[in-house]
Motif scaffolding. Structure first.
Motif, PDB file in Angstrom:
ATOM      1  N   ASN A  84       1.043  -1.262   0.417  1.00  0.00           N
ATOM      2  CA  ASN A  84       0.348   0.164   0.284  1.00  0.00           C
ATOM      3  C   ASN A  84       0.958   0.894   0.351  1.00  0.00           C
ATOM      4  OD1 ASN A  84      -2.777  -1.141  -0.182  1.00  0.00           O
ATOM      5  ND2 ASN A  84      -2.411  -1.032   2.170  1.00  0.00           N
ATOM      6  N   THR A  85       2.327   1.596   0.683  1.00  0.00           N
ATOM      7  CA  THR A  85       2.569   2.397   0.813  1.00  0.00           C
ATOM      8  C   THR A  85       3.365   2.980  -0.828  1.00  0.00           C
ATOM      9  OG1 THR A  85       3.533   2.199   2.895  1.00  0.00           O
ATOM     10  CG2 THR A  85       5.393   3.380   1.556  1.00  0.00           C
ATOM     11  N   VAL A  86       3.724   1.707  -0.990  1.00  0.00           N
ATOM     12  CA  VAL A  86       4.466   1.629  -2.894  1.00  0.00           C
ATOM     13  C   VAL A  86       3.220   2.330  -3.435  1.00  0.00           C
ATOM     14  CG1 VAL A  86       5.303   0.266  -5.146  1.00  0.00           C
ATOM     15  CG2 VAL A  86       6.116  -0.023  -2.679  1.00  0.00           C
ATOM     16  N   ARG A  87       2.145   1.361  -3.892  1.00  0.00           N
ATOM     17  CA  ARG A  87       0.787   1.737  -4.416  1.00  0.00           C
ATOM     18  C   ARG A  87       0.329   3.459  -4.685  1.00  0.00           C
ATOM     19  NH1 ARG A  87      -2.681  -1.279  -6.543  1.00  0.00           N
ATOM     20  NH2 ARG A  87      -4.951  -0.451  -7.355  1.00  0.00           N
ATOM     21  N   TYR A  88       0.215   3.850  -3.187  1.00  0.00           N
ATOM     22  CA  TYR A  88      -0.422   4.742  -2.729  1.00  0.00           C
ATOM     23  C   TYR A  88       1.092   6.126  -2.889  1.00  0.00           C
ATOM     24  CZ  TYR A  88      -4.369   3.068  -1.720  1.00  0.00           C
ATOM     25  OH  TYR A  88      -5.607   2.338  -2.044  1.00  0.00           O
ATOM     26  N   ALA A  89       2.299   5.843  -2.375  1.00  0.00           N
ATOM     27  CA  ALA A  89       3.261   6.645  -3.331  1.00  0.00           C
ATOM     28  C   ALA A  89       3.521   6.816  -5.004  1.00  0.00           C
ATOM     29  CB  ALA A  89       4.480   5.967  -2.911  1.00  0.00           C
ATOM     30  N   CYS A  90       3.429   6.242  -5.327  1.00  0.00           N
ATOM     31  CA  CYS A  90       3.110   6.086  -7.040  1.00  0.00           C
ATOM     32  C   CYS A  90       1.879   6.813  -7.521  1.00  0.00           C
ATOM     33  CB  CYS A  90       3.040   4.583  -7.433  1.00  0.00           C
ATOM     34  SG  CYS A  90       4.402   4.123  -7.146  1.00  0.00           S
ATOM     35  N   LEU A  91       0.985   6.536  -6.416  1.00  0.00           N
ATOM     36  CA  LEU A  91      -0.604   7.654  -7.040  1.00  0.00           C
ATOM     37  C   LEU A  91      -0.538   8.995  -6.734  1.00  0.00           C
ATOM     38  CD1 LEU A  91      -3.116   7.000  -8.363  1.00  0.00           C
ATOM     39  CD2 LEU A  91      -4.235   6.922  -5.945  1.00  0.00           C
ATOM     40  N   LEU A  92       0.121   9.496  -5.465  1.00  0.00           N
ATOM     41  CA  LEU A  92       0.695  11.067  -5.032  1.00  0.00           C
ATOM     42  C   LEU A  92       1.746  11.117  -5.176  1.00  0.00           C
ATOM     43  CD1 LEU A  92      -1.576  10.001  -1.622  1.00  0.00           C
ATOM     44  CD2 LEU A  92      -2.788  11.121  -3.747  1.00  0.00           C
ATOM     45  N   HIS A  93       2.151  10.715  -6.134  1.00  0.00           N
ATOM     46  CA  HIS A  93       3.719  11.637  -6.005  1.00  0.00           C
ATOM     47  C   HIS A  93       4.010  12.796  -6.870  1.00  0.00           C
ATOM     48  CE1 HIS A  93       3.540   9.695  -9.967  1.00  0.00           C
ATOM     49  NE2 HIS A  93       4.671  10.793 -10.291  1.00  0.00           N
ATOM     50  N   ASP A  94       2.389  13.561  -7.400  1.00  0.00           N
ATOM     51  CA  ASP A  94       2.860  14.554  -8.441  1.00  0.00           C
ATOM     52  C   ASP A  94       1.063  15.689  -8.228  1.00  0.00           C
ATOM     53  OD1 ASP A  94       5.108  14.227 -10.142  1.00  0.00           O
ATOM     54  OD2 ASP A  94       3.684  13.575 -11.711  1.00  0.00           O
ATOM     55  N   ILE A  95       1.101  14.919  -6.449  1.00  0.00           N
ATOM     56  CA  ILE A  95      -0.478  15.510  -6.468  1.00  0.00           C
ATOM     57  C   ILE A  95      -0.092  17.096  -6.724  1.00  0.00           C
ATOM     58  CG2 ILE A  95      -0.346  14.774  -3.788  1.00  0.00           C
ATOM     59  CD1 ILE A  95      -3.524  14.782  -5.055  1.00  0.00           C
ATOM     60  N   GLY A  96       0.524  17.501  -5.537  1.00  0.00           N
ATOM     61  CA  GLY A  96       1.073  19.022  -5.625  1.00  0.00           C
ATOM     62  C   GLY A  96       2.231  19.770  -6.999  1.00  0.00           C
ATOM     63  N   HIS A  97       1.200  19.572  -8.396  1.00  0.00           N
ATOM     64  CA  HIS A  97       1.923  20.009  -8.966  1.00  0.00           C
ATOM     65  C   HIS A  97       1.544  21.474  -9.466  1.00  0.00           C
ATOM     66  CE1 HIS A  97       4.977  18.634 -12.099  1.00  0.00           C
ATOM     67  NE2 HIS A  97       5.548  17.373 -11.346  1.00  0.00           N
ATOM     68  N   ALA A  98       1.545  22.656  -9.420  1.00  0.00           N
ATOM     69  CA  ALA A  98       0.782  23.370  -9.767  1.00  0.00           C
ATOM     70  C   ALA A  98       0.928  23.832 -11.392  1.00  0.00           C
ATOM     71  CB  ALA A  98       1.756  25.009  -9.604  1.00  0.00           C
ATOM     72  N   PRO A  99      -0.787  24.487 -11.148  1.00  0.00           N
ATOM     73  CA  PRO A  99      -0.428  24.545 -12.787  1.00  0.00           C
ATOM     74  C   PRO A  99       0.789  24.397 -13.614  1.00  0.00           C
ATOM     75  CG  PRO A  99      -2.384  26.285 -11.841  1.00  0.00           C
ATOM     76  CD  PRO A  99      -1.419  25.043 -10.300  1.00  0.00           C
ATOM     77  N   PHE A 100       0.309  24.879 -14.745  1.00  0.00           N
ATOM     78  CA  PHE A 100       1.216  24.843 -16.120  1.00  0.00           C
ATOM     79  C   PHE A 100       2.571  24.000 -15.104  1.00  0.00           C
ATOM     80  CE2 PHE A 100      -0.403  29.159 -15.819  1.00  0.00           C
ATOM     81  CZ  PHE A 100      -1.146  28.976 -16.977  1.00  0.00           C
TER      82      PHE A 100
END
Length: 192
Positions: A84-100
């Protein structure tokens, strides 16, 4: 490998084929924070190649799909916590991207991100051993969002938040007793 229950939804991805999602995945994917990734482009090639319309949303689903495949192929005896740690690290790794996407990172204040990150770390009982100068602004923002907005849910899934943030930022443990975890960090952050 258990990842939170039986398949609840299957998404057809143009690159990876069918991606199975469980209820736990959908609880994260269906949030406004994750859904906004549909409006952030992965590449700038769409102006030259109009069919190359790939967003951070699609990318994140694909990285989760591939991350689990990599974990399975490593032959690591992965318990539910690791899986689950690998799964959700991969899923959420780019959640912090800003517009552009990466261009928007110029507007982040690394000092403010680290302060917000420290608040999240304190809220879940972790010390700031995860960060330092490690991680790009969007990675630090991803960890801050995970710790401040998704921590309770992820903890209920058995996720190791320290390892998840290290996977996102690339900060290894570099101790002999954490060799497996350091290998997992390379799934998201590697020079290879």
């Amino acid at each position: 490998m258990n990842h939170g229950g039986k398949t609840s939804k299957i998404i057809r991805d143009v690159v990876h084929g069918y991606i199975s999602l469980c209820e736990n995945d959908l609880h994260i994917i269906d949030t406004p924070l994750f859904q906004r990734l549909k409006r952030i482009r992965q590449t700038g090639a769409y102006s030259v190649y109009p069919s190359a319309n790939h967003t951070r949303f699609e990318h994140s689903l694909g990285v989760m799909h591939l991350g689990i495949k990599v974990l399975e192929s490593l032959g690591i005896d992965a318990d539910e916590r690791i899986s689950n740690t690998v799964r959700y690290a991969c899923l959420l790794h780019d959640i912090g991207h800003a517009p552009f996407s990466h261009l928007g990172e110029a507007f982040y204040s690394k000092e403010e991100l680290i302060n917000w990150l420290n608040i999240g770390l304190n809220n879940v009982g972790l010390t700031n051993t995860i960060m330092g100068s490690m991680g790009s602004p969007h990675e630090l923002c991803s960890c801050a969002i995970v710790l401040n907005k998704f921590a309770d849910r992820l903890l209920s899934y058995g996720v190791d938040l320290d390892l998840l943030c290290r996977m996102i930022t690339g900060q290894k443990y570099n101790t002999s007793d954490k060799f497996t975890e350091d290998c997992l960090i390379d799934i998201l952050n590697s020079d290879y």
